[in-house]
Write a protein that holds these residues in place. Sequence first.
Motif, PDB file in Angstrom:
ATOM      1  N   ILE A 229       0.790  -1.111  -0.001  1.00  0.00           N
ATOM      2  CA  ILE A 229      -0.101   0.021   0.018  1.00  0.00           C
ATOM      3  C   ILE A 229       0.954   1.054   0.089  1.00  0.00           C
ATOM      4  CG2 ILE A 229      -1.430   1.323   1.715  1.00  0.00           C
ATOM      5  CD1 ILE A 229      -3.177  -0.573   0.286  1.00  0.00           C
ATOM      6  N   GLU A 238      -4.664   4.867   2.558  1.00  0.00           N
ATOM      7  CA  GLU A 238      -4.399   4.230   3.796  1.00  0.00           C
ATOM      8  C   GLU A 238      -5.422   4.496   4.690  1.00  0.00           C
ATOM      9  OE1 GLU A 238      -0.545   5.575   4.865  1.00  0.00           O
ATOM     10  OE2 GLU A 238       0.330   5.411   2.882  1.00  0.00           O
ATOM     11  N   CYS A 241      -8.185   1.828   3.816  1.00  0.00           N
ATOM     12  CA  CYS A 241      -7.610   0.693   3.957  1.00  0.00           C
ATOM     13  C   CYS A 241      -7.580   0.290   5.532  1.00  0.00           C
ATOM     14  CB  CYS A 241      -6.134   0.533   3.594  1.00  0.00           C
ATOM     15  SG  CYS A 241      -5.648  -0.930   3.548  1.00  0.00           S
ATOM     16  N   TYR A 303       0.822   6.628  10.373  1.00  0.00           N
ATOM     17  CA  TYR A 303       1.517   5.315  10.145  1.00  0.00           C
ATOM     18  C   TYR A 303       1.275   4.407  11.390  1.00  0.00           C
ATOM     19  CZ  TYR A 303       4.521   7.312   6.426  1.00  0.00           C
ATOM     20  OH  TYR A 303       4.587   7.920   5.197  1.00  0.00           O
ATOM     21  N   TYR A 306      -2.426   2.809  10.943  1.00  0.00           N
ATOM     22  CA  TYR A 306      -2.259   1.837   9.829  1.00  0.00           C
ATOM     23  C   TYR A 306      -1.815   0.479  10.591  1.00  0.00           C
ATOM     24  CZ  TYR A 306      -1.741  -0.752   5.547  1.00  0.00           C
ATOM     25  OH  TYR A 306      -1.796  -1.727   4.649  1.00  0.00           O
ATOM     26  N   THR A 319       3.067  -0.047   6.157  1.00  0.00           N
ATOM     27  CA  THR A 319       3.413   1.074   5.222  1.00  0.00           C
ATOM     28  C   THR A 319       4.580   1.820   5.844  1.00  0.00           C
ATOM     29  OG1 THR A 319       1.926   2.482   6.984  1.00  0.00           O
ATOM     30  CG2 THR A 319       0.933   1.826   4.756  1.00  0.00           C
TER      31      THR A 319
END
Lengths: 481, 481
Positions: A229, A238, A241, A303, A306, A319
């Motif tokens: 991704i 993201e 997701c 970040y 995710y 990621t």
Amino acid sequence: MRQLMLLRILVLLLGIVALFMVPALGLAIAGGDLPMVKAFALPMGIALILAAPAAVFTRKFPSRLSARDGFLLVFLIWVFSSLMGALPYYLSGQGITFTDAVFESTCGFATTGATTINDVEVLPQPLLLWRSMTHWFGGMGIVMLTVALVPLLGVGGFQLLKAETPGPEKEKITPKVTATAKILWLVYMVLTAVLTVLFALGGMEWFDALCHAFTTMASGGISTKNSGIAYYDSTFIETVCVLFMLLAGLNFNLYYKLFKGKFREIRENTEGRVYLFIFLAATVILTVSLVPVYGSAGSALRYGAYQAASILTTTGSSTADYMQWPGLAKGILLCLMFVGGCSGSTAGGIKVIRHAVLFKQAGNELRRIIYPRGIFSITLNKKVGRRDVVYGVAGFFFLYMAVIAVTALIVAASGTDVVSSFSAALAMVSNVGLGFGTVGPGQTYAAFPNHIKWLFSFVMIAGRLELWTVFVLFTPEYWRR
Amino acid sequence: MRQLMLLRILVLLLGIVALFMVPALGLAIAGGDLPMVKAFALPMGIALILAAPAAVFTRKFPSRLSARDGFLLVFLIWVFSSLMGALPYYLSGQGITFTDAVFESTCGFATTGATTINDVEVLPQPLLLWRSMTHWFGGMGIVMLTVALVPLLGVGGFQLLKAETPGPEKEKITPKVTATAKILWLVYMVLTAVLTVLFALGGMEWFDALCHAFTTMASGGISTKNSGIAYYDSTFIETVCVLFMLLAGLNFNLYYKLFKGKFREIRENTEGRVYLFIFLAATVILTVSLVPVYGSAGSALRYGAYQAASILTTTGSSTADYMQWPGLAKGILLCLMFVGGCSGSTAGGIKVIRHAVLFKQAGNELRRIIYPRGIFSITLNKKVGRRDVVYGVAGFFFLYMAVIAVTALIVAASGTDVVSSFSAALAMVSNVGLGFGTVGPGQTYAAFPNHIKWLFSFVMIAGRLELWTVFVLFTPEYWRR
Ligand SMILES: [K+]
Ligand SMILES: [K+]
């Protein structure tokens, strides 16, 4: 007779897997990719030749299998699907060995999302489609099994169920399995379609959007890009997701309840609440600890959220290279690997419900010290549950740890360092697919020796099927009648 | 009133700890070591001044404390002993900070055997003696508590007890606690004396032999030498040490039974059998995996057996830098850290009995899948046990993992790497004192920040007291009457 019936079902299964290959074959034909046409047509042809007579001539067979046979059947379904699904990789001419092909295919049907392929971007599109589709089918398969089929198997069914059905009566989500199954398929397909569109809106090519939607909904986590991704470097993609990973990690029972308008039951669902709480708590801690790394709260949140969602839901994509993160952030991810998603979802792991049960049990033990004559129950979904829910969960917890330990020791015996061994074992049993050391972000499983890859394929399936289903087959009592 | 009684007991305790300091004070006087005389005489004087009136004037106090008060009392006994025991370190003029002094003293009474002192060989002998004796008293204290006192506290007592007493009736090892206590003291002292003589025969100076005997019997593992037992490089001393570590890690109930001639009960003791099996299995695997490292089976066995016994019994000393060992050997040691010794021993950890119970429970769950209507019990010591043994063990297992995880995350937040954080947390909660990373062989805890050392002191005591005893004090229900 029973053996014949099992064989018949498995041969029919091969036929079904062959039908699943139709889109990939179609793509190969449309693209005029002759080697890929062969790679799909050959196994499909053999499977259909085997399945057709089984479908036609054995119709009159009395199709009565005991719940006990069900365990063997479920295990063999995953084994046969994985073996059949391996053939296109093996026949693709991409230099994939048979062991790697089986590992890759098993990662799909078990929704582990690990890989031995270092460069996926050179793979032909039909093979990439198939790779994503194996995850999608595996994810749907496990939801059907745990939510729709298992309640019908009764007490002997999935042990997980005892934790899911806390009431004295078994809470069948519907008397008619086929009706439930249809609703779940519909939910799964609609979510996948919506996700595909959102990914495309975010800038993915339609093909990539579809493949990513397949694996995200399955908590699979593999990608059509080597960097996953992160390739798109898009906050929108993201965020979408993260949202859909979390949706895929929820108990699909909740979607059924949503469909039936039972909003109160959804709100009162213990597992769902704890699951979201864990995600939020992990995200907050990750964000705080990542601010010094990324320089801004926004990037840290991006970040952190995710990775929290990806590990908690056992999706296992990344990621960021979290091996470079501070100790606290890595510690949080390690803890999340031991949690997993909700029961009845496409996610793997120990599952949130079991942690909730043991947490409540620990609280009860503290209360029992203060009130030695008290009897304390576990309350789930605002209903008082059966105390013996704890038996199954306690046994599972121990078995889970034991399987990780034994697997890790075998891996370590093959010359792998201790951190990589234990985190690879955890990554396989929990179907997260990602860990620390040589199985960290951006790494593959290519370097493990062949016998370890076969061991991994086995424990992936065992972990996917909640361990009991598979390990019961290794008891002498199972085969004694 | 109850508060006054607790205070009286704790003040008397300070007097007892002061009496424990007599040998160290004597040694300081004999050696004419004035600073050490002061370091011991000052706290002893204050403690005795406080304790004397409590002993004389409050004799007539009705000494009735409830079982519930017992939890607070036991926790405070360990806290007050550790604080009082810290004073000689702090006053020694050896540059030991107050935090480090408390950490060192707590490591003693909790028999953790960790240290912040990089060079122990420069310490004055009276302080080294005190350091070893705190372990010895801590070890004996926990045996008295679990084997002699707890059976009298009834159901509200140590949760561990439920696992130890599988029968429907509580198996009191003797109706008269004082008689039991005397026998246990005798066994402990005789074993320590024999071990001292054996160490001296092996070439240790008498002082070192005594200090090593103290800490070995307590599963403590600290030494008067910087390189520990390895300093002597003697196969005889190491073999003796392995034997006595294993003896110290056995349930002291068994020595009582030996004393009473109940040999059959000793043979049939589940925990003892599993414990020895785990030691032998670990030793075999370690030996095989270490042959390439040491070049000969003899050396591999020597270092492997020592490390297996040292980790399993939570002694936590090392004769080799196992960080250089292959992954399989390190993996075995990691697994052993999660096992621990027997209940009712001086060893810490989860304890073998709990693993045995969960192992049997996992087997029962597999059987329950095959025979859904069956009811399966846990058999311990060849007797059918109560099924609800599992409740306490399941809650404990979860609480144990949760305490490790939370402790590790707090440590990681202070800037420690993730491997060191988790293994330090494990080493503290299980009282093994030794781990991987910065808490590996030959390392000390000196570098951790002060607040982490205080946290460690707390979790050491919590781990030593089987967690429940301490965590129950943090529930609102405990304080509500
Ligand atoms: K996964
Ligand atoms: K220790």
